[in-house]
Motif scaffolding. Structure first.
Motif, PDB file in Angstrom:
ATOM      1  N   GLN A   1       0.813  -1.209   0.000  1.00 44.45           N
ATOM      2  CA  GLN A   1       0.000   0.000   0.000  1.00 44.45           C
ATOM      3  C   GLN A   1       0.852   1.267   0.000  1.00 44.45           C
ATOM      4  O   GLN A   1       0.549   2.232  -0.711  1.00 44.45           O
ATOM      5  CB  GLN A   1      -0.946   0.000   1.197  1.00 44.45           C
ATOM      6  CG  GLN A   1      -1.915   1.186   1.198  1.00 44.45           C
ATOM      7  CD  GLN A   1      -2.989   1.039   2.251  1.00 44.45           C
ATOM      8  OE1 GLN A   1      -2.925   0.152   3.087  1.00 44.45           O
ATOM      9  NE2 GLN A   1      -3.989   1.911   2.214  1.00 44.45           N
TER      10      GLN A   1
ATOM     11  N   GLN B   1      -5.584 -10.622  -5.351  1.00 50.43           N
ATOM     12  CA  GLN B   1      -6.750 -10.201  -4.581  1.00 50.43           C
ATOM     13  C   GLN B   1      -6.435  -8.964  -3.737  1.00 50.43           C
ATOM     14  O   GLN B   1      -7.253  -8.034  -3.650  1.00 50.43           O
ATOM     15  CB  GLN B   1      -7.218 -11.340  -3.680  1.00 50.43           C
ATOM     16  CG  GLN B   1      -7.861 -12.502  -4.419  1.00 50.43           C
ATOM     17  CD  GLN B   1      -8.263 -13.621  -3.475  1.00 50.43           C
ATOM     18  OE1 GLN B   1      -7.529 -13.973  -2.554  1.00 50.43           O
ATOM     19  NE2 GLN B   1      -9.442 -14.190  -3.695  1.00 50.43           N
ATOM     20  N   TYR B   2      -5.262  -8.952  -3.134  1.00 50.10           N
ATOM     21  CA  TYR B   2      -4.873  -7.824  -2.286  1.00 50.10           C
ATOM     22  C   TYR B   2      -4.654  -6.565  -3.134  1.00 50.10           C
ATOM     23  O   TYR B   2      -5.066  -5.458  -2.748  1.00 50.10           O
ATOM     24  CB  TYR B   2      -3.606  -8.179  -1.512  1.00 50.10           C
ATOM     25  CG  TYR B   2      -3.212  -7.151  -0.480  1.00 50.10           C
ATOM     26  CD1 TYR B   2      -3.915  -7.034   0.715  1.00 50.10           C
ATOM     27  CD2 TYR B   2      -2.147  -6.286  -0.716  1.00 50.10           C
ATOM     28  CE1 TYR B   2      -3.562  -6.075   1.660  1.00 50.10           C
ATOM     29  CE2 TYR B   2      -1.781  -5.329   0.219  1.00 50.10           C
ATOM     30  CZ  TYR B   2      -2.501  -5.227   1.406  1.00 50.10           C
ATOM     31  OH  TYR B   2      -2.151  -4.275   2.336  1.00 50.10           O
TER      32      TYR B   2
ATOM     33  N   ARG C   1      -6.107  -5.856  -5.926  1.00 49.82           N
ATOM     34  CA  ARG C   1      -7.413  -5.341  -6.348  1.00 49.82           C
ATOM     35  C   ARG C   1      -8.040  -4.468  -5.263  1.00 49.82           C
ATOM     36  O   ARG C   1      -8.654  -3.428  -5.552  1.00 49.82           O
ATOM     37  CB  ARG C   1      -8.331  -6.517  -6.694  1.00 49.82           C
ATOM     38  CG  ARG C   1      -9.772  -6.133  -6.987  1.00 49.82           C
ATOM     39  CD  ARG C   1      -9.860  -5.117  -8.132  1.00 49.82           C
ATOM     40  NE  ARG C   1      -9.572  -5.716  -9.417  1.00 49.82           N
ATOM     41  CZ  ARG C   1      -9.134  -5.042 -10.469  1.00 49.82           C
ATOM     42  NH1 ARG C   1      -8.909  -3.733 -10.368  1.00 49.82           N
ATOM     43  NH2 ARG C   1      -8.909  -5.643 -11.611  1.00 49.82           N
ATOM     44  N   LYS C   2      -7.869  -4.830  -3.999  1.00 55.05           N
ATOM     45  CA  LYS C   2      -8.396  -4.018  -2.902  1.00 55.05           C
ATOM     46  C   LYS C   2      -7.696  -2.668  -2.843  1.00 55.05           C
ATOM     47  O   LYS C   2      -8.312  -1.635  -2.563  1.00 55.05           O
ATOM     48  CB  LYS C   2      -8.236  -4.750  -1.576  1.00 55.05           C
ATOM     49  CG  LYS C   2      -9.115  -5.981  -1.435  1.00 55.05           C
ATOM     50  CD  LYS C   2      -8.865  -6.671  -0.104  1.00 55.05           C
ATOM     51  CE  LYS C   2      -9.726  -7.910   0.041  1.00 55.05           C
ATOM     52  NZ  LYS C   2      -9.456  -8.637   1.326  1.00 55.05           N
ATOM     53  N   LEU C   3      -6.375  -2.674  -3.116  1.00 57.59           N
ATOM     54  CA  LEU C   3      -5.613  -1.428  -3.073  1.00 57.59           C
ATOM     55  C   LEU C   3      -5.899  -0.535  -4.270  1.00 57.59           C
ATOM     56  O   LEU C   3      -5.840   0.694  -4.157  1.00 57.59           O
ATOM     57  CB  LEU C   3      -4.109  -1.739  -3.023  1.00 57.59           C
ATOM     58  CG  LEU C   3      -3.572  -2.489  -1.804  1.00 57.59           C
ATOM     59  CD1 LEU C   3      -2.075  -2.708  -1.943  1.00 57.59           C
ATOM     60  CD2 LEU C   3      -3.881  -1.720  -0.518  1.00 57.59           C
TER      61      LEU C   3
ATOM     62  N   PRO D   1      -8.753  -0.587  -6.943  1.00 57.95           N
ATOM     63  CA  PRO D   1      -9.968  -1.172  -7.520  1.00 57.95           C
ATOM     64  C   PRO D   1     -10.242  -0.795  -8.963  1.00 57.95           C
ATOM     65  O   PRO D   1     -10.951  -1.520  -9.670  1.00 57.95           O
ATOM     66  CB  PRO D   1     -11.081  -0.664  -6.590  1.00 57.95           C
ATOM     67  CG  PRO D   1     -10.513   0.551  -5.926  1.00 57.95           C
ATOM     68  CD  PRO D   1      -9.050   0.290  -5.790  1.00 57.95           C
TER      69      PRO D   1
ATOM     70  N   GLU E   1     -10.504 -11.314  -9.657  1.00 53.79           N
ATOM     71  CA  GLU E   1      -9.869  -9.982  -9.608  1.00 53.79           C
ATOM     72  C   GLU E   1      -8.938  -9.744 -10.802  1.00 53.79           C
ATOM     73  O   GLU E   1      -8.558  -8.604 -11.079  1.00 53.79           O
ATOM     74  CB  GLU E   1      -9.082  -9.827  -8.306  1.00 53.79           C
ATOM     75  CG  GLU E   1      -9.936  -9.846  -7.057  1.00 53.79           C
ATOM     76  CD  GLU E   1     -10.353 -11.241  -6.623  1.00 53.79           C
ATOM     77  OE1 GLU E   1     -11.182 -11.360  -5.703  1.00 53.79           O
ATOM     78  OE2 GLU E   1      -9.841 -12.244  -7.201  1.00 53.79           O
TER      79      GLU E   1
END
Length: 472
Positions: free
Chosen positions: A71, A98-99, A101-103, A105, A129
């Motif tokens: 991040q 997956q991680y 994609r959260k950071l 989007p 993702e």
């Protein structure tokens, strides 16, 4: 357009060593994207936090930056590329995607590499993702994709893709593109985006530690069609060699820029044409370069004593021979164009010149029986007494992208899932074996492997006692 390329951490288990080395593929992709005018950033999760380790999933060791630090490292990017080379790492790569994609989007997440080329449909289904997969040689495909994204065009116009349609969510395929014919036109790897000193100062290498080491390519592809190998799916059977002069120009560049003194060639099949290897050696000798270099898997068609001697004079010190088996019938069953007697003779010549040699053996191939194993065992013992320094014995695993893999999947013998991918780590874990043979159980295969390797090193050390000191 801003593009972020991510090289995931390196992973290992048991006695298996982690591949803590710079990745050529991502450096080539970055160089091509930069040349096309894009703003490029590489996050080398292994190299940037190279001494960091973490135990994941209970028993696997991750080397490099933990996902939680991404991040603060990531910059806003329209496109994020993930390099997925080895299929045994997919479970961890899936979690990383997956991680990411959260950071991020709104970014388009692209994956490339040998694993992706082998099972792109599965990766897209397994990882929602992930948006798009690049199949095969990635440089030109990725640049075309970036151009289409920038212009708001259709991904269907880009050759060499497997992607998820934005509206229907169905998986779509475009026609595979031809190989890059003029590989000399590809810009040199963008090592300046990677923390090379972290690797160089530690002498990290695929081979014996010989100093400040940089990986290189002198050719791409392999003309052979071994049924256990994934190359045919990844690159086809077109072999293309670079101009030896340009290869040595690249060496000189790294000597000046990074004080490099050792080079590992990551070619699939390094020596196909005699004129190319002789040209490379003469270029190095004519420029009086004080370097060492190593070659990977070798076949015997163009190597003779005089060529080996010239290679050694030019600084080549390690060679890897892909013997696979001492049984001609087993070799024929996997379309391996190899002659055990000729390989044995060539190894004797290479040892007399002064090379450090290693060989690869595969145990448990589909047609292998106990008589075939005995033939392999006797060949390996002859090599030990002759003076071969190192042997690697691996259990056969139907690797994604290979012909045998497709046969096992089509017959229902192989189910693609997380367990299968994690079982791939067994190729280098002496404490574990997964057998795909109808004749050998996992326990038998593991014992065969231990017996072969312990016998080899026992015979080798007894017949060459000085090797104990040399190995230390």
């Amino acid at each position: 357009m801003h593009v972020t390329l991510i090289r995931p951490p390196s992973y290992s288990v048991g006695l298996m060593g982690a591949q803590r080395v710079p990745y050529l593929g991502i450096a080539y992709i970055a160089a091509t994207a930069r040349e096309a005018g894009h703003a490029v950033d590489i996050i080398d999760m292994c190299g940037e936090d190279i001494d960091s380790t973490d135990v994941i999933h209970g028993r696997y060791v991750s080397y490099g930056m933990p996902n939680s630090l991404l991040q603060q490292r990531m910059k806003p990017s329209s496109v994020i590329w993930i390099t997925c080379m080895f299929s045994q790492d997919w479970v961890f790569h899936h979690e990383l995607i997956q991680y990411i994609r959260k950071l991020s989007p709104d970014s388009i997440i692209v994956a490339g590499g040998e694993h992706i080329s082998a099972v792109a449909d599965y990766c897209l289904k397994d990882c929602p993702e992930l948006d798009v997969c690049v199949i095969g040689e990635g440089e030109h495909i990725f640049i075309h994709l970036l151009s289409v994204i920038e212009k708001g065009g259709s991904w269907a116009d880009v050759l060499g893709l497997v992607y998820r349609d934005k509206k229907s969510k169905e998986i779509c395929h475009t026609t595979r593109t031809n190989r890059i014919d003029d590989i000399d036109s590809i810009p040199l790897p963008a090592w300046d985006f990677i923390p090379m000193e972290n690797y160089l100062s530690r002498g990290l290498n695929y081979h014996i530690q010989r100093g400040r080491t940089i990986p290189m390519l002198a050719s791409r592809g392999c003309p052979y069609k071994c049924t256990f190998c994934s190359n045919t799916n990844m690159l086809g059977n077109l072999w293309r060699a670079r101009n030896p002069k340009l290869v040595v120009d690249e060496m000189e560049c790294y000597i000046k820029k990074y004080s490099a003194n050792n080079f590992v060639f990551s070619d699939l099949t390094a020596v196909i044409r005699k004129d190319k290897i002789i040209g490379l050696c003469n270029e190095i000798l004519n420029r009086n370069l004080n370097i060492t270099w190593q070659l990977p898997t070798l076949l015997t068609e163009v190597l003779y004593y005089d060529v080996l001697k010239l290679m050694y004079q030019a600084g080549c010190r390690e060679l890897d021979f892909a013997i696979e088996s001492g049984s001609k019938s087993v070799l024929a069953s996997v379309n391996k164009k190899n002659n055990p007697e000729k390989v044995f003779s060539l190894i004797k010549d290479a040892l007399s010149v002064g090379f450090n040699l290693s060989t690869n053996i595969i145990l448990g191939l589909p047609k292998e029986g106990i008589r075939d194993f005995i033939k392999t065992y006797l060949l390996v013992m002859k090599l030990a007494i002759t003076g071969l320094q190192e042997i690697n014995a691996f259990p056969f695993i139907p690797y994604p992208g290979s012909k045998l893999f497709r046969e096992f999947v089509d017959s229902g013998k192989l189910q693609i899932n997380d367990k299968y991918f994690l079982d791939l780590f067994g190729y280098a874990d002496l404490g574990k074996a997964v057998s795909w043979s109808e004749k050998f159980s996992p326990r038998t295969l593991s014992l065969m492997r231990l017996f072969l390797m312990s016998s080899f090193y026992s015979f080798m050390f007894i017949s060459h006692p000085r090797r104990i000191i040399q190995m230390v």
